[in-house]
Design a protein around this motif. Structure first.
Motif, PDB file in Angstrom:
ATOM      1  N   LYS A   1     -41.894  30.786  42.779  1.00 34.04           N
ATOM      2  CA  LYS A   1     -41.943  31.899  43.618  1.00 34.04           C
ATOM      3  C   LYS A   1     -40.422  32.666  43.902  1.00 34.04           C
ATOM      4  CE  LYS A   1     -43.561  34.082  47.881  1.00 34.04           C
ATOM      5  NZ  LYS A   1     -44.317  33.914  48.931  1.00 34.04           N
ATOM      6  N   THR A   2     -39.501  31.690  43.924  1.00 35.41           N
ATOM      7  CA  THR A   2     -38.056  32.214  44.327  1.00 35.41           C
ATOM      8  C   THR A   2     -37.573  32.599  43.090  1.00 35.41           C
ATOM      9  OG1 THR A   2     -37.848  30.537  46.387  1.00 35.41           O
ATOM     10  CG2 THR A   2     -35.991  31.222  45.302  1.00 35.41           C
TER      11      THR A   2
ATOM     12  N   GLU B   1     -27.373  26.447  47.258  1.00 35.18           N
ATOM     13  CA  GLU B   1     -28.587  27.429  47.956  1.00 35.18           C
ATOM     14  C   GLU B   1     -27.575  28.540  48.051  1.00 35.18           C
ATOM     15  OE1 GLU B   1     -31.631  27.473  49.188  1.00 35.18           O
ATOM     16  OE2 GLU B   1     -31.807  25.614  48.067  1.00 35.18           O
TER      17      GLU B   1
ATOM     18  N   LYS C   1     -27.638  30.817  44.661  1.00 32.13           N
ATOM     19  CA  LYS C   1     -28.976  30.491  43.707  1.00 32.13           C
ATOM     20  C   LYS C   1     -29.194  31.729  43.006  1.00 32.13           C
ATOM     21  CE  LYS C   1     -32.146  31.370  47.579  1.00 32.13           C
ATOM     22  NZ  LYS C   1     -33.188  30.677  48.254  1.00 32.13           N
ATOM     23  N   LYS C   2     -28.739  32.829  43.343  1.00 31.13           N
ATOM     24  CA  LYS C   2     -29.185  33.973  42.510  1.00 31.13           C
ATOM     25  C   LYS C   2     -28.110  34.102  41.424  1.00 31.13           C
ATOM     26  CE  LYS C   2     -28.760  38.986  42.804  1.00 31.13           C
ATOM     27  NZ  LYS C   2     -28.478  40.333  43.792  1.00 31.13           N
TER      28      LYS C   2
ATOM     29  N   TYR D   1     -35.694  25.438  42.528  1.00 34.03           N
ATOM     30  CA  TYR D   1     -36.051  26.414  43.684  1.00 34.03           C
ATOM     31  C   TYR D   1     -37.325  26.794  43.725  1.00 34.03           C
ATOM     32  CZ  TYR D   1     -31.145  27.168  43.010  1.00 34.03           C
ATOM     33  OH  TYR D   1     -29.531  27.116  42.997  1.00 34.03           O
TER      34      TYR D   1
ATOM     35  N   THR E   1     -39.006  36.041  41.985  1.00 28.13           N
ATOM     36  CA  THR E   1     -38.575  37.084  43.141  1.00 28.13           C
ATOM     37  C   THR E   1     -36.916  37.344  42.668  1.00 28.13           C
ATOM     38  OG1 THR E   1     -39.754  36.365  44.880  1.00 28.13           O
ATOM     39  CG2 THR E   1     -37.808  37.649  45.413  1.00 28.13           C
TER      40      THR E   1
END
Length: 105
Positions: free
Chosen positions: A91-92, A62, A65-66, A88, A95
């Motif tokens: 949508k995540t 978490e 995650k990027k 994930y 984004t």
């Protein structure tokens, strides 16, 4: 920290009663969250070579995650990309990738 010790320290330092116990509870909550994250069974099944520079079992999925999404979409295969989308959510992932793309231009 036990209650007796906390009360003694609070009194000696002139702190409000219960201050250290409240801190202890917040600490315990954070430790439980960490424990629950580590016990997830739906972690992504990725090729360890993607994370050659770290121990894959120590990754905070978490918190990072990027960076994880970026790495898998830069260096991963289609199976890895699909696994990240499953983990994930589309949508995540969209984004984060859109934000990365916009920030690199």
């Amino acid at each position: 920290m036990n209650i007796s010790l906390a009360l003694k320290i609070e009194k000696a330092l002139g702190l409000e009663e219960g201050y250290f116990i409240i801190l202890q509870v917040y600490y315990d909550i954070e430790q439980e969250k960490i424990k629950q994250k580590k016990s997830r069974t739906d972690l992504p099944q990725l090729r360890p070579v993607l994370f050659w520079d770290t121990k894959i079992i120590t990754i905070d999925w978490e918190k990072h995650k990027k960076a994880i999404i970026k790495r898998v979409f830069e260096r991963g295969n289609e199976m890895g990309k699909n696994e990240i989308i499953r983990f994930y959510g589309a949508k995540t992932v969209d984004t984060i990738l859109n934000n990365l793309f916009l920030n690199n231009e």
